[in-house]
Design a protein around this motif. Structure first.
Motif, PDB file in Angstrom:
ATOM      1  N   MET A 109       0.829  -1.210   0.000  1.00 30.65           N
ATOM      2  CA  MET A 109       0.000   0.000   0.000  1.00 30.65           C
ATOM      3  C   MET A 109       0.861   1.257   0.000  1.00 30.65           C
ATOM      4  O   MET A 109       0.533   2.246  -0.662  1.00 30.65           O
ATOM      5  CB  MET A 109      -0.926  -0.012   1.224  1.00 30.65           C
ATOM      6  N   ILE A 110       1.967   1.206   0.743  1.00 30.32           N
ATOM      7  CA  ILE A 110       2.870   2.366   0.742  1.00 30.32           C
ATOM      8  C   ILE A 110       3.458   2.589  -0.646  1.00 30.32           C
ATOM      9  O   ILE A 110       3.556   3.727  -1.124  1.00 30.32           O
ATOM     10  CB  ILE A 110       3.989   2.151   1.782  1.00 30.32           C
ATOM     11  N   ALA A 111       3.849   1.492  -1.316  1.00 28.89           N
ATOM     12  CA  ALA A 111       4.419   1.622  -2.660  1.00 28.89           C
ATOM     13  C   ALA A 111       3.391   2.156  -3.649  1.00 28.89           C
ATOM     14  O   ALA A 111       3.710   3.019  -4.482  1.00 28.89           O
ATOM     15  CB  ALA A 111       4.931   0.254  -3.126  1.00 28.89           C
ATOM     16  N   GLY A 112       2.165   1.675  -3.578  1.00 27.97           N
ATOM     17  CA  GLY A 112       1.144   2.119  -4.531  1.00 27.97           C
ATOM     18  C   GLY A 112       0.627   3.517  -4.260  1.00 27.97           C
ATOM     19  O   GLY A 112       0.240   4.228  -5.196  1.00 27.97           O
ATOM     20  N   TYR A 113       0.610   3.921  -2.989  1.00 25.79           N
ATOM     21  CA  TYR A 113       0.032   5.218  -2.628  1.00 25.79           C
ATOM     22  C   TYR A 113       1.086   6.319  -2.503  1.00 25.79           C
ATOM     23  O   TYR A 113       0.770   7.502  -2.583  1.00 25.79           O
ATOM     24  CB  TYR A 113      -0.726   5.087  -1.314  1.00 25.79           C
ATOM     25  N   GLY A 114       2.347   5.908  -2.309  1.00 24.53           N
ATOM     26  CA  GLY A 114       3.391   6.888  -2.072  1.00 24.53           C
ATOM     27  C   GLY A 114       3.928   7.509  -3.349  1.00 24.53           C
ATOM     28  O   GLY A 114       3.423   7.273  -4.452  1.00 24.53           O
ATOM     29  N   ILE A 181     -11.703   7.936  -2.793  1.00 24.34           N
ATOM     30  CA  ILE A 181     -10.393   8.262  -2.236  1.00 24.34           C
ATOM     31  C   ILE A 181     -10.103   9.750  -2.407  1.00 24.34           C
ATOM     32  O   ILE A 181      -9.620  10.416  -1.480  1.00 24.34           O
ATOM     33  CB  ILE A 181      -9.289   7.419  -2.900  1.00 24.34           C
ATOM     34  N   LEU A 182     -10.387  10.281  -3.586  1.00 24.91           N
ATOM     35  CA  LEU A 182     -10.176  11.708  -3.818  1.00 24.91           C
ATOM     36  C   LEU A 182     -11.058  12.556  -2.913  1.00 24.91           C
ATOM     37  O   LEU A 182     -10.635  13.613  -2.417  1.00 24.91           O
ATOM     38  CB  LEU A 182     -10.458  12.038  -5.293  1.00 24.91           C
ATOM     39  N   ALA A 183     -12.295  12.084  -2.683  1.00 24.67           N
ATOM     40  CA  ALA A 183     -13.186  12.816  -1.784  1.00 24.67           C
ATOM     41  C   ALA A 183     -12.659  12.813  -0.360  1.00 24.67           C
ATOM     42  O   ALA A 183     -12.718  13.829   0.350  1.00 24.67           O
ATOM     43  CB  ALA A 183     -14.587  12.206  -1.839  1.00 24.67           C
ATOM     44  N   GLU A 184     -12.143  11.690   0.069  1.00 22.57           N
ATOM     45  CA  GLU A 184     -11.584  11.597   1.414  1.00 22.57           C
ATOM     46  C   GLU A 184     -10.379  12.519   1.566  1.00 22.57           C
ATOM     47  O   GLU A 184     -10.220  13.191   2.597  1.00 22.57           O
ATOM     48  CB  GLU A 184     -11.178  10.150   1.700  1.00 22.57           C
ATOM     49  N   LEU A 187     -11.304  16.160   1.937  1.00 18.71           N
ATOM     50  CA  LEU A 187     -11.811  16.516   3.262  1.00 18.71           C
ATOM     51  C   LEU A 187     -10.700  16.649   4.293  1.00 18.71           C
ATOM     52  O   LEU A 187     -10.966  16.904   5.467  1.00 18.71           O
ATOM     53  CB  LEU A 187     -12.818  15.458   3.733  1.00 18.71           C
ATOM     54  N   GLY A 188      -9.466  16.435   3.863  1.00 17.40           N
ATOM     55  CA  GLY A 188      -8.332  16.640   4.748  1.00 17.40           C
ATOM     56  C   GLY A 188      -7.811  15.393   5.425  1.00 17.40           C
ATOM     57  O   GLY A 188      -6.983  15.482   6.334  1.00 17.40           O
ATOM     58  N   ALA A 189      -8.256  14.222   4.993  1.00 15.88           N
ATOM     59  CA  ALA A 189      -7.779  12.979   5.604  1.00 15.88           C
ATOM     60  C   ALA A 189      -6.319  12.738   5.237  1.00 15.88           C
ATOM     61  O   ALA A 189      -5.906  12.949   4.093  1.00 15.88           O
ATOM     62  CB  ALA A 189      -8.642  11.808   5.150  1.00 15.88           C
ATOM     63  N   GLY A 190      -5.555  12.296   6.192  1.00 16.62           N
ATOM     64  CA  GLY A 190      -4.158  12.000   5.954  1.00 16.62           C
ATOM     65  C   GLY A 190      -3.971  10.671   5.245  1.00 16.62           C
ATOM     66  O   GLY A 190      -4.903   9.874   5.085  1.00 16.62           O
ATOM     67  N   SER A 191      -2.741  10.415   4.846  1.00 17.37           N
ATOM     68  CA  SER A 191      -2.452   9.178   4.112  1.00 17.37           C
ATOM     69  C   SER A 191      -2.696   7.942   4.967  1.00 17.37           C
ATOM     70  O   SER A 191      -3.225   6.933   4.493  1.00 17.37           O
ATOM     71  CB  SER A 191      -0.995   9.189   3.624  1.00 17.37           C
ATOM     72  N   ARG A 193      -4.804   7.508   7.506  1.00 13.32           N
ATOM     73  CA  ARG A 193      -6.241   7.250   7.656  1.00 13.32           C
ATOM     74  C   ARG A 193      -6.837   6.716   6.359  1.00 13.32           C
ATOM     75  O   ARG A 193      -7.650   5.788   6.371  1.00 13.32           O
ATOM     76  CB  ARG A 193      -6.959   8.527   8.078  1.00 13.32           C
ATOM     77  N   THR A 194      -6.434   7.291   5.239  1.00  8.65           N
ATOM     78  CA  THR A 194      -6.979   6.857   3.948  1.00  8.65           C
ATOM     79  C   THR A 194      -6.601   5.410   3.663  1.00  8.65           C
ATOM     80  O   THR A 194      -7.437   4.604   3.225  1.00  8.65           O
ATOM     81  CB  THR A 194      -6.447   7.759   2.826  1.00  8.65           C
ATOM     82  N   LEU A 195      -5.343   5.051   3.925  1.00 10.22           N
ATOM     83  CA  LEU A 195      -4.912   3.688   3.674  1.00 10.22           C
ATOM     84  C   LEU A 195      -5.592   2.689   4.612  1.00 10.22           C
ATOM     85  O   LEU A 195      -6.007   1.608   4.185  1.00 10.22           O
ATOM     86  CB  LEU A 195      -3.395   3.585   3.825  1.00 10.22           C
ATOM     87  N   ALA A 196      -5.695   3.062   5.883  1.00 10.25           N
ATOM     88  CA  ALA A 196      -6.235   2.137   6.876  1.00 10.25           C
ATOM     89  C   ALA A 196      -7.738   1.942   6.743  1.00 10.25           C
ATOM     90  O   ALA A 196      -8.244   0.825   6.907  1.00 10.25           O
ATOM     91  CB  ALA A 196      -5.896   2.625   8.284  1.00 10.25           C
ATOM     92  N   HIS A 197      -8.478   3.005   6.443  1.00  8.36           N
ATOM     93  CA  HIS A 197      -9.942   2.930   6.472  1.00  8.36           C
ATOM     94  C   HIS A 197     -10.575   2.738   5.097  1.00  8.36           C
ATOM     95  O   HIS A 197     -11.738   2.314   5.029  1.00  8.36           O
ATOM     96  CB  HIS A 197     -10.503   4.203   7.111  1.00  8.36           C
ATOM     97  N   HIS A 198      -9.868   3.031   4.033  1.00  8.97           N
ATOM     98  CA  HIS A 198     -10.502   2.985   2.712  1.00  8.97           C
ATOM     99  C   HIS A 198      -9.766   2.079   1.723  1.00  8.97           C
ATOM    100  O   HIS A 198     -10.416   1.397   0.923  1.00  8.97           O
ATOM    101  CB  HIS A 198     -10.607   4.410   2.134  1.00  8.97           C
ATOM    102  N   VAL A 199      -8.447   2.075   1.755  1.00 10.05           N
ATOM    103  CA  VAL A 199      -7.698   1.253   0.808  1.00 10.05           C
ATOM    104  C   VAL A 199      -7.589  -0.186   1.306  1.00 10.05           C
ATOM    105  O   VAL A 199      -7.878  -1.136   0.571  1.00 10.05           O
ATOM    106  CB  VAL A 199      -6.301   1.856   0.553  1.00 10.05           C
TER     107      VAL A 199
END
Length: 290
Positions: A109-114, A181-184, A187-191, A193-199
């Protein structure tokens, strides 16, 4: 309305369960896997003898009411040793697969999102590790450090991480620019939170299916190294050591080889059938092709 709104989220899960139990091979795999876990977990209660106790007068005896699968060349009860060997296989599979799955999921997830440079660096590490065959790397590590169960676990974890990481990376890249993901992010969500709760909830499903199909590979690696005398050390019971010791006396008594080989085949078959059934249930593309 309240009842309908409560039942609606349950329908996809019930549909998946229904599809799974319609798959005869998947049900057979589930039964074999359940037997594997039950026999390993409850081995102290199911065993009829101490697996390390020597009884020379009854060495190489055939199946009987006292020794259900006979005895080995030292008079140890083969049935009890098979049960305790399953505990070793379960330990290696559970710790090795779960640890490599968690680490691979996080790194993928870090590789794909970073950023791009981090993705390229992690991919280089993954490809470098994958370039070494697991058995060859295991033999080299054992030759340098000596045989031990912990070393086998370490090799299994290191060599399995890239497979989970690459799958998690691919799934993360597909979700990275999704609308939710773009909506999250807007709204100011950090990486984190986005990875843990949505990805992660959308990525972990395929990884669990891959883990189910990797368990027999891990069990086979442990049994193979133990068969060669490079894994679990005597007098600890292992399916590989049972096969090794039985092979030396196969002309006198075939029961140790049969007793050590059949559980290994059944465990491999069970996890393979279960993994394929789960893949068919949770992958709509494969299901539509059948």
């Amino acid at each position: 309305m309240a009842a309908n709104s409560f039942d609606r989220p349950m329908r996809p899960a019930m549909e998946k369960w229904h599809l799974f139990f319609r798959n005869g091979q998947g049900v057979l795999g589930l039964i074999l896997v359940a037997l594997f876990f039950a026999s390993a977990i409850f081995a102290p209660w199911l065993a009829t003898h101490d697996p390390t106790k020597l009884d020379i007068p009854v060495r190489l005896a055939g199946p009987s009411l006292d020794h259900w699968l006979g005895t080995d060349q030292l008079g140890r009860d083969t049935y009890s040793r098979v049960l305790y060997g399953g505990r070793v296989a379960l330990q290696v599979a559970a710790i090795g697969v779960s640890t490599s799955l968690l680490i691979g999921l996080a790194l993928g997830m870090i590789a794909g999102y970073g950023p791009r440079w981090l993705d390229n660096a992690l991919l280089l590490v993954f490809d470098t590790i994958r370039s070494f065959p697991t058995i060859v790397l295991s033999l080299a590590a054992v030759s340098l450090l000596g045989p031990s169960l912990n070393l086998i676990l370490a090799v299994v974890i290191v060599t399995s991480i890239p497979g989970y990481a690459r799958l998690a990376r691919t799934s993360t890249l597909a979700l990275k620019n999704s609308e939710f993901i773009l909506a999250e992010r807007s709204l100011g969500a950090g990486s984190t939170r986005t990875l843990a709760h949505h990805v992660m909830p959308n990525v972990i499903g395929p990884l669990l299916i891959l883990a189910a199909m990797d368990i027999p590979v891990v069990v086979t690696i442990e049994a193979g190294l133990s068969f060669l005398g490079l894994g679990v050390l005597p007098p600890t019971a292992s399916w590989g050591t049972i096969l090794n010791e039985g092979y030396l006396v196969i002309r006198t008594s075939p029961w140790p080889v049969v007793a050590g080989g059949v559980p290994l085949v059944l465990a491999t078959l069970g996890f393979t059938l279960l993994g394929e059934a789960l893949r068919d249930v949770f992958d709509p593309k494969l299901r539509s092709q059948r």
